[in-house]
Design a protein around this motif. Structure first.
Motif, PDB file in Angstrom:
ATOM      1  N   PHE A  50       0.834  -1.204   0.000  1.00  0.00           N
ATOM      2  CA  PHE A  50       0.000   0.000   0.000  1.00  0.00           C
ATOM      3  C   PHE A  50       0.870   1.256   0.000  1.00  0.00           C
ATOM      4  CE2 PHE A  50      -2.231   3.375   2.326  1.00  0.00           C
ATOM      5  CZ  PHE A  50      -3.357   3.515   1.513  1.00  0.00           C
ATOM      6  N   ALA A  51       1.935   1.245   0.802  1.00  0.00           N
ATOM      7  CA  ALA A  51       2.846   2.398   0.827  1.00  0.00           C
ATOM      8  C   ALA A  51       3.520   2.575  -0.527  1.00  0.00           C
ATOM      9  CB  ALA A  51       3.889   2.206   1.922  1.00  0.00           C
ATOM     10  N   LEU A  52       3.857   1.448  -1.164  1.00  0.00           N
ATOM     11  CA  LEU A  52       4.463   1.516  -2.496  1.00  0.00           C
ATOM     12  C   LEU A  52       3.493   2.112  -3.502  1.00  0.00           C
ATOM     13  CD1 LEU A  52       6.950   0.583  -4.267  1.00  0.00           C
ATOM     14  CD2 LEU A  52       5.643  -1.488  -4.705  1.00  0.00           C
ATOM     15  N   LEU A  53       2.252   1.633  -3.453  1.00  0.00           N
ATOM     16  CA  LEU A  53       1.240   2.159  -4.366  1.00  0.00           C
ATOM     17  C   LEU A  53       1.005   3.644  -4.126  1.00  0.00           C
ATOM     18  CD1 LEU A  53      -0.894   1.537  -6.554  1.00  0.00           C
ATOM     19  CD2 LEU A  53      -2.496   1.018  -4.699  1.00  0.00           C
ATOM     20  N   LEU A  54       1.007   4.048  -2.876  1.00  0.00           N
ATOM     21  CA  LEU A  54       0.799   5.461  -2.553  1.00  0.00           C
ATOM     22  C   LEU A  54       1.937   6.319  -3.107  1.00  0.00           C
ATOM     23  CD1 LEU A  54      -1.026   7.459  -1.003  1.00  0.00           C
ATOM     24  CD2 LEU A  54       0.422   7.065   1.008  1.00  0.00           C
ATOM     25  N   GLN A  55       3.167   5.839  -2.976  1.00  0.00           N
ATOM     26  CA  GLN A  55       4.321   6.594  -3.478  1.00  0.00           C
ATOM     27  C   GLN A  55       4.264   6.768  -4.992  1.00  0.00           C
ATOM     28  OE1 GLN A  55       6.954   8.057  -2.054  1.00  0.00           O
ATOM     29  NE2 GLN A  55       6.626   7.499   0.087  1.00  0.00           N
ATOM     30  N   SER A  56       3.684   5.789  -5.681  1.00  0.00           N
ATOM     31  CA  SER A  56       3.651   5.866  -7.139  1.00  0.00           C
ATOM     32  C   SER A  56       2.739   6.974  -7.647  1.00  0.00           C
ATOM     33  CB  SER A  56       3.200   4.520  -7.723  1.00  0.00           C
ATOM     34  OG  SER A  56       1.845   4.251  -7.400  1.00  0.00           O
ATOM     35  N   THR A  75       3.564  10.442 -12.954  1.00  0.00           N
ATOM     36  CA  THR A  75       4.622   9.435 -12.818  1.00  0.00           C
ATOM     37  C   THR A  75       4.321   8.211 -13.669  1.00  0.00           C
ATOM     38  OG1 THR A  75       5.050  10.190 -10.559  1.00  0.00           O
ATOM     39  CG2 THR A  75       5.942   8.050 -11.184  1.00  0.00           C
ATOM     40  N   TYR A  76       3.061   7.794 -13.687  1.00  0.00           N
ATOM     41  CA  TYR A  76       2.685   6.665 -14.544  1.00  0.00           C
ATOM     42  C   TYR A  76       2.791   7.045 -16.016  1.00  0.00           C
ATOM     43  CZ  TYR A  76       1.071   3.818 -10.656  1.00  0.00           C
ATOM     44  OH  TYR A  76       1.028   3.057  -9.513  1.00  0.00           O
ATOM     45  N   ALA A  77       2.556   8.307 -16.322  1.00  0.00           N
ATOM     46  CA  ALA A  77       2.715   8.754 -17.712  1.00  0.00           C
ATOM     47  C   ALA A  77       4.164   8.632 -18.157  1.00  0.00           C
ATOM     48  CB  ALA A  77       2.228  10.196 -17.855  1.00  0.00           C
ATOM     49  N   GLU A  78       5.101   8.786 -17.210  1.00  0.00           N
ATOM     50  CA  GLU A  78       6.517   8.638 -17.565  1.00  0.00           C
ATOM     51  C   GLU A  78       6.849   7.222 -18.007  1.00  0.00           C
ATOM     52  OE1 GLU A  78       9.563  10.294 -15.077  1.00  0.00           O
ATOM     53  OE2 GLU A  78       8.122  11.624 -14.109  1.00  0.00           O
ATOM     54  N   VAL A 292       5.036  -1.303  -9.540  1.00  0.00           N
ATOM     55  CA  VAL A 292       3.633  -1.663  -9.693  1.00  0.00           C
ATOM     56  C   VAL A 292       3.407  -2.460 -10.974  1.00  0.00           C
ATOM     57  CG1 VAL A 292       1.308  -0.705 -10.033  1.00  0.00           C
ATOM     58  CG2 VAL A 292       2.804   0.246  -8.282  1.00  0.00           C
ATOM     59  N   VAL A 293       4.241  -2.232 -11.989  1.00  0.00           N
ATOM     60  CA  VAL A 293       4.061  -2.907 -13.274  1.00  0.00           C
ATOM     61  C   VAL A 293       4.113  -4.435 -13.138  1.00  0.00           C
ATOM     62  CG1 VAL A 293       5.028  -3.229 -15.586  1.00  0.00           C
ATOM     63  CG2 VAL A 293       4.880  -0.937 -14.611  1.00  0.00           C
ATOM     64  N   PRO A 294       5.142  -5.034 -12.481  1.00  0.00           N
ATOM     65  CA  PRO A 294       5.121  -6.496 -12.312  1.00  0.00           C
ATOM     66  C   PRO A 294       3.935  -6.989 -11.492  1.00  0.00           C
ATOM     67  CG  PRO A 294       7.312  -5.626 -11.865  1.00  0.00           C
ATOM     68  CD  PRO A 294       6.394  -4.454 -11.962  1.00  0.00           C
TER      69      PRO A 294
END
Length: 314
Positions: A50-56, A75-78, A292-294
């Motif tokens: 959850f913390a990882l997802l929040l950082q993204s 960031t996801y657009a990058e 998040v991609v994997p």
């Protein structure tokens, strides 16, 4: 009753009451057994995800280098930039290739272990399959780096067999080649297959051992040749094992960053991109987005593998 014996009797009575309670309510006993690992999983694993997802969903300020904690999808657009998209495609293609090669190599080995290995040979089979897992991960990788190097045994063997021209022609190809096997995508592929192959063999073998022998005999009695028996009887029943093994090989290749860092070219994989963005570049939001991609890919992959009965063979 003596005061010394009283605490002991009290503990025995408490233990007796707890035993009776757990006997009358077995689900409560199961819940208490599962509660510590579930709490650990929920707090450490799910909490970190959850913390990882929040950082993204944060971004990094290009001028100060500080994290801007405002919700954004930039960031996801990058990840859709050509350089980052190339990393994702390269990793997925490598994971798929390693999984396919492991299945093709592992199936006949697993079939031998399930159908022909008996007694002492069965023990030798398990030792042979598990032996690569008993040595250090890094030692195996560096050993392969020496094997695949320009002065390694494979180059020496190619020279002795007078096929050095074929090897050089392969290494001259733009995508799979390099100065030597140890600095090429081909070398990375070979080491991945070697490292993860046992994780494919064992689930396939477990699935094949569940196939009743009388089904194969009945197929022969009904006039099917070996190829038809394999396609219509053996392979469909073994597919849960193949799917289960593919979960290991695909996911482990998808997230590994050590093998591509030691063997292969300078082109990054997802694991290396996460390490680079978090450590060297300090771009934690982009590293989180890469992570998040994997997770998304494996979520879809697990769903598809579950449809094939993979979890029945784990």
């Amino acid at each position: 009753m003596s005061p010394v014996a009283s605490p002991s009797l009290g503990r025995q009575a408490l233990g007796s009451r707890l035993s009776s309670l757990f006997w009358r309510h077995p689900r409560l006993f199961t819940l208490l057994l599962l509660l510590p690992p579930l709490v650990w999983l929920g707090v450490v694993y799910v909490g970190s995800l959850f913390a990882l997802l929040l950082q993204s969903f944060f971004s990094i300020d290009e001028f100060s280098g500080l994290i801007n904690q405002e919700f954004t999808l930039s960031t996801y657009a990058e990840l859709l930039r050509a350089s980052n998209l190339d990393i994702i495609i390269r990793t997925v293609v490598m994971a798929a290739a390693v999984t396919l090669a492991s299945a093709l190599l592992g199936f006949p080995i697993a079939y031998y272990g399930a159908r022909y290995a008996r007694g002492r040979w069965k023990a030798f089979f398990y030792v042979g399959v598990m032996l690569p897992l008993w040595s250090s991960y890094l030692v195996k990788i560096y050993a392969w780096k020496m094997i695949l190097s320009k002065e390694g045994i494979l180059s020496w063997l190619a020279a002795k067999l007078h096929v050095s021209g074929v090897l050089d022609a392969w290494l001259s190809l733009p995508v799979v080649g390099g100065n030597s096997l140890s600095v090429s995508a081909t070398g990375t592929f070979l080491v991945f297959v070697y490292i993860w192959l046992p994780y494919m063999i064992l689930p396939i073998q477990a699935a094949l051992e569940r196939v009743p022998g009388n089904l194969i005999e009945a197929s022969y009695d009904l006039g099917a040749d070996p190829s038809k028996t394999f396609r219509h009887v053996l392979l469909p029943l073994a597919m849960p094992g193949v799917a289960a093994g593919s979960i290991f090989t695909f996911s482990l290749t998808l997230g590994d960053y050590i093998i591509p860092g030691i063997i292969g070219t300078s082109r990054l994989f997802i694991g290396q991109a996460v390490y680079t963005q978090q450590g060297t570049a300090g771009n934690i939001p982009l590293a989180a987005a890469f992570s998040v991609v994997p997770i998304l890919i494996m979520s879809v992959y697990l769903w598809a593998a579950g449809k094939k009965g993979a979890f029945d063979a784990l």
